[in-house]
Design an enzyme around this catalytic site. Structure first.
Site, PDB file in Angstrom:
ATOM      1  N   GLY A 137       0.826  -1.202   0.000  1.00 60.27           N
ATOM      2  CA  GLY A 137       0.000   0.000   0.000  1.00 60.27           C
ATOM      3  C   GLY A 137       0.862   1.255   0.000  1.00 60.27           C
ATOM      4  O   GLY A 137       1.904   1.324  -0.667  1.00 60.27           O
ATOM      5  N   SER A 138       0.466   2.219   0.792  1.00 64.07           N
ATOM      6  CA  SER A 138       1.076   3.551   0.714  1.00 64.07           C
ATOM      7  C   SER A 138       2.494   3.642   1.256  1.00 64.07           C
ATOM      8  O   SER A 138       3.125   4.691   1.127  1.00 64.07           O
ATOM      9  CB  SER A 138       0.177   4.564   1.430  1.00 64.07           C
ATOM     10  OG  SER A 138      -1.049   4.702   0.746  1.00 64.07           O
ATOM     11  N   LEU A 139       3.033   2.570   1.866  1.00 63.09           N
ATOM     12  CA  LEU A 139       4.453   2.596   2.198  1.00 63.09           C
ATOM     13  C   LEU A 139       5.281   2.883   0.955  1.00 63.09           C
ATOM     14  O   LEU A 139       6.325   3.537   1.023  1.00 63.09           O
ATOM     15  CB  LEU A 139       4.908   1.246   2.778  1.00 63.09           C
ATOM     16  CG  LEU A 139       4.345   0.743   4.101  1.00 63.09           C
ATOM     17  CD1 LEU A 139       5.172  -0.439   4.576  1.00 63.09           C
ATOM     18  CD2 LEU A 139       4.321   1.827   5.152  1.00 63.09           C
TER      19      LEU A 139
END
Length: 482
Positions: free
Chosen positions: A216-218
């Site tokens: 995801g947004s990592l």
């Protein structure tokens, strides 16, 4: 000699020749392979006649062999079994070895070449042979905090010393009791193994390194690194941030979390886009940078698909195939085919913390002979340098903003500046999202980098994973201050 007898003699000679060749092949060519075969329980049973070395954390054995009165002279025990199971693994009469019990078996069993002189001395002195000890880098406070934070969920935590690569914590849940697989009761061993086999999630899998997951947004930190490294972007560069982003050559759109607007103006500074984790901004930014730049930076950080050892086997991380710009947009927000191990996530955070230098991760601090003399030790090793110190400093500024005023607020610690990034990864319809957090602290003098993964936990990374990271960081800093 008549023809029939000659044929029989030749056949017998050929058979004897083949037999001799096979015996030599097995005993010479394949001897080492067969000795290490996980199904070869004869070798394993012979090892019970000698004291197996201990696996040690901060001076305390977390795996040790104790004498018995039975046919097998030693029993393998794990005093804090479930706490360290993902790392120690088990030493089983039925199922052989796993994890460190397998990776460092030669030292633990005493068969390692570096213990040859010890074995010779044992032979001449009549001293009982014994294996060597494996001393780990793990910190007990970090490990306990990580397992406590993961209680009741499926997930993993990895913590690193950013300046050395030493692994301070490696936790995976659900966990199990390795002692029950290492008893001398075959029926009880098989019964417990059947229970583990029937579990919805296999407790024997070390989820910190043994599998990879959509981050995801990592992944937006890596996209940010690619943008900043180009020199055309700074944290203050204004980027497009629409409410929805139509995908090229598709009827689909990328929305922001809960359909929200990142900024009423449809654009915002890059630092603000990371702070609130704006999907549309990073999807567009990824397309603007192009696949080559995103892939190059990903691989520079270690998302190259390669497996490696620490000495435990670590699954590879990668961004997968990117067929077109629509796929690139989804990749740039950590979806599509992007996969990352929790260890890799911790490495990304540690690299930013360490001025852009990625240290090679390691779990074993030193190996000791039975008399506790050191036969080998690990020296910190620079592994990669994906970004410059200047880019790392800019990323630190942006990640501090995430925790101070953005999606990572739950990782804040009074009196300590924390840098981090949250992640929420969609899996499939009707399946709860994975949640992530990676970060480091203190931001101005990093001592620990951490990644937290919760599988199908629902909610967001800021809600589910960031509090666990805070708990782990606090435990370590408090222990260092004592």
């Amino acid at each position: 000699m008549n023809a029939p007898l000659r044929k029989v003699a030749i056949s017998v000679l050929v058979l004897f020749t083949l037999l001799i060749v096979n015996v030599n092949y097995i005993q010479v060519v394949r001897s080492d392979e067969l000795r290490k075969d996980s199904g070869n329980t004869r070798v394993l049973a012979a090892e019970y006649d000698r004291e197996r070395g201990a696996i040690v954390v901060a001076g305390t054995a977390v795996a040790e062999s104790v004498p018995t009165d039975g046919r097998l002279k030693y029993l393998r025990q794990y005093p804090q079994g479930e706490l360290y199971a993902a790392v120690t693994g088990y030493h089983s009469l039925i199922y052989n070895n796993s994890q460190l019990e397998r990776a460092e078996n030669d030292v633990l069993s005493g068969s390692d070449g570096r213990l040859t002189l010890r074995r010779l001395a044992d032979l001449f002195t009549g001293r009982d042979p014994a294996g060597g000890d494996v001393v780990l880098t793990l910190d007990p406070a970090v490990q306990a905090a990580a397992m406590a934070g993961l209680e009741g969920v499926t997930g993993a935590v990895v913590a690193l010393d950013p300046s050395t690569g030493a692994i301070l914590g490696m936790a995976s849940t659900p966990t199990y009791d390795p002692g029950r697989l290492s008893s001398h009761d075959p029926a009880a061993i098989r019964e417990y193994a059947d229970q583990l086999d029937a579990a919805e999630r296999d407790p024997r899998l070390n989820r910190a390194i043994g599998d990879n997951f959509p981050p995801g947004s990592l992944f937006k930190v890596i996209v940010s690194a690619a943008a900043l490294a180009d020199g055309e972007y700074t944290p203050d560069t204004v980027v497009p941030a629409p409410t929805e982003l139509p995908l090229p050559n598709s009827t689909r759109v990328i929305p922001n979390f809960n359909g929200s607007s990142c900024d009423p103006s449809g654009q915002q500074p890059l630092i603000d886009a990371l702070t609130i984790s704006c999907n549309t901004a990073f999807a567009q930014l990824g397309m603007d940078l192009g696949e080559d730049r995103i892939r190059e930076m990903s691989e520079a950080f270690g998302l190259d698909g390669e497996r490696y050892e620490i000495p435990l086997r670590v699954e590879g991380s990668s961004i997968g195939d990117v067929e077109d710009d629509a796929a690139l947009a989804q990749t740039s927000i950590g979806q599509r085919d992007v996969r990352m191990t929790p260890l890799q996530a911790a490495l990304v955070a540690a690299t930013v913390a360490n001025d852009g230098v990625q240290m090679k991760p390691y779990l074993v601090d030193e190996l000791q002979a039975p008399d506790l003399t050191v036969i080998d030790s690990t020296e910190p090793e620079e592994w990669r340098e994906p970004i410059s110190a200047d880019v790392a400093n800019q990323l630190t500024e942006m990640m501090v903003s995430v925790v101070a005023r953005g999606s990572g607020r739950a990782a804040r610690i009074d009196g300590v500046e924390v840098a981090g990034k949250t992640g929420t990864a969609q899996v499939s319809e009707d399946v709860a999202d994975h949640t992530w957090f990676m970060g480091f602290a203190p931001a101005d003098d990093p001592q620990i980098a951490v990644a937290v993964f919760v599988a199908n936990g629902g909610g967001t990374g800021g809600e589910r994973s960031a509090p666990i990271a805070r708990q782990v960081i606090e435990a370590y800093l408090d222990a260092q201050g004592d």
